[in-house]
Design an enzyme around this catalytic site. Structure first.
Site, PDB file in Angstrom:
ATOM      1  CG  ASN A   9      61.015 101.922  35.641  1.00 45.08           C
ATOM      2  OD1 ASN A   9      61.220 102.245  36.819  1.00 45.08           O
ATOM      3  ND2 ASN A   9      61.476 100.799  35.122  1.00 45.08           N
ATOM      4  CE  LYS A  11      64.745 101.395  33.798  1.00 45.91           C
ATOM      5  NZ  LYS A  11      65.511 100.647  32.809  1.00 45.91           N
ATOM      6  CG  HIS A  94      61.964  96.230  35.028  1.00 46.47           C
ATOM      7  ND1 HIS A  94      63.313  96.124  34.770  1.00 46.47           N
ATOM      8  CD2 HIS A  94      61.506  97.230  34.245  1.00 46.47           C
ATOM      9  CE1 HIS A  94      63.649  97.028  33.865  1.00 46.47           C
ATOM     10  NE2 HIS A  94      62.572  97.716  33.528  1.00 46.47           N
ATOM     11  CD  GLU A  96      66.666  97.756  34.676  1.00 51.20           C
ATOM     12  OE1 GLU A  96      66.168  98.412  35.604  1.00 51.20           O
ATOM     13  OE2 GLU A  96      66.821  98.211  33.525  1.00 51.20           O
ATOM     14  CD  GLU A 166      60.131  97.383  30.034  1.00 53.51           C
ATOM     15  OE1 GLU A 166      60.168  98.598  29.841  1.00 53.51           O
ATOM     16  OE2 GLU A 166      60.585  96.841  31.064  1.00 53.51           O
ATOM     17  N   GLY A 172      67.503 100.519  27.889  1.00 53.89           N
ATOM     18  CA  GLY A 172      68.630 101.371  28.257  1.00 53.89           C
ATOM     19  C   GLY A 172      69.793 101.312  27.272  1.00 53.89           C
ATOM     20  CB  SER A 211      65.632 102.507  23.708  1.00 54.27           C
ATOM     21  OG  SER A 211      66.743 102.000  24.453  1.00 54.27           O
TER      22      SER A 211
END
Ligand code: PGA
Length: 248
Positions: A9, A11, A94, A96, A166, A172, A211
């Site tokens: 991904n 991003k 996702h 985010e 996730e 991250g 991560s």
């Protein structure tokens, strides 16, 4: 036996040229593998990356898809448009998107349905925040995220879908869930599916994300209910991502 899937991904990172170089390095370096490999790239570079990956088995993914089929939805990209660009997978929900852009469970469910209407495989992302984990609400949160989509799309839809667990606190941050922490939730997700259909539970791929790095991938992927990874930061480095791909 479920096929493993490793998904990068990207991003909102990189230029056109950097993306092309990264894709080229992946295509050249992958070699022969049994697992499926895909990259989720920014919308505007889909066609460019598709060209670079044309002769490679690496599949193309999008990072989001509109919750409507077409029309006056400024700024959105429809599933039909993605299909037109050769997209095989699309992330939906996702964390985010959920936290910065207000994607609710209901809107994520609509995106999931729209993707499947165009034969794009939705990758449904679920996961709890640190606060929710500390309040022992992990299973409840994940179940709600999953149930909204099952209610909207039906359990049969998961025969052509992927789930990505996730934990938000691991994305991250460099803090990976331990192999056992991840496995525990993956197993729970599979049980939730099995309550409705054992056949689909046996088949559905559940990826871990948060991560994932070359040095922790092997342990995670060895867990019985972890069928691969959704890799953010580490997918921007060809060498590291290829190492993760070969950790299955
Ligand atoms: P990360 O991101 O690997 O950088 O933690 C994972 C993701 O957000 O999909």
């Amino acid at each position: 036996m479920r096929q493993s899937l490793i998904m990068g991904n990207w991003k909102m990172n990189g230029s056109r040229e950097e993306g092309q170089q990264l894709a080229k390095a992946l295509a050249e370096g992958l070699g022969s593998v049994n697992q499926e490999v895909a990259v989720c790239v920014p919308f505007v570079y889909l066609s460019d990356i598709r060209t670079v990956l044309a002769a490679s088995p690496i599949a193309l993914g999008a990072q989001n898809v509109a919750d409507q089929a077409s029309g006056a939805y400024t700024g959105e990209v429809s599933a039909a448009m993605l299909a037109d660009c050769g997209v095989k997978y699309s992330l939906v929900g996702h964390s985010e998107r959920r936290s910065y852009y207000g994607d609710s469970n209901e809107s994520v469910a609509k995106r999931f349905v729209q993707a499947q209407k165009q034969n794009i495989i939705p990758v449904l992302c679920v996961g709890e925040t640190l606060e929710e984990r500390e309040q022992n609400r992990t299973f409840q949160v994940v179940e709600e995220q999953l149930d909204t989509v099952i209610d909207a799309a039906g359990i049969e839809a998961f025969a052509n879908a992927v789930i990505a667990y996730e934990p938000v606190w691991a994305i991250g941050t460099g803090k990976t869930a331990s192999d056992e922490q991840a496995q525990e939730v993956h197993k729970y997700i599979r049980q939730q599916i099995a309550k409705r259909s054992q056949a689909i539970a046996d088949k559905v791929q559940i990826l871990y994300g948060g991560s994932v790095k070359p040095d922790n991938a092997k342990g995670l992927f060895a867990m019985p209910d972890i069928d691969g990874g959704l890799v953010g930061g580490a997918s921007l480095d060809a060498k590291g991502f290829l190492q993760i791909c070969h950790s299955v």
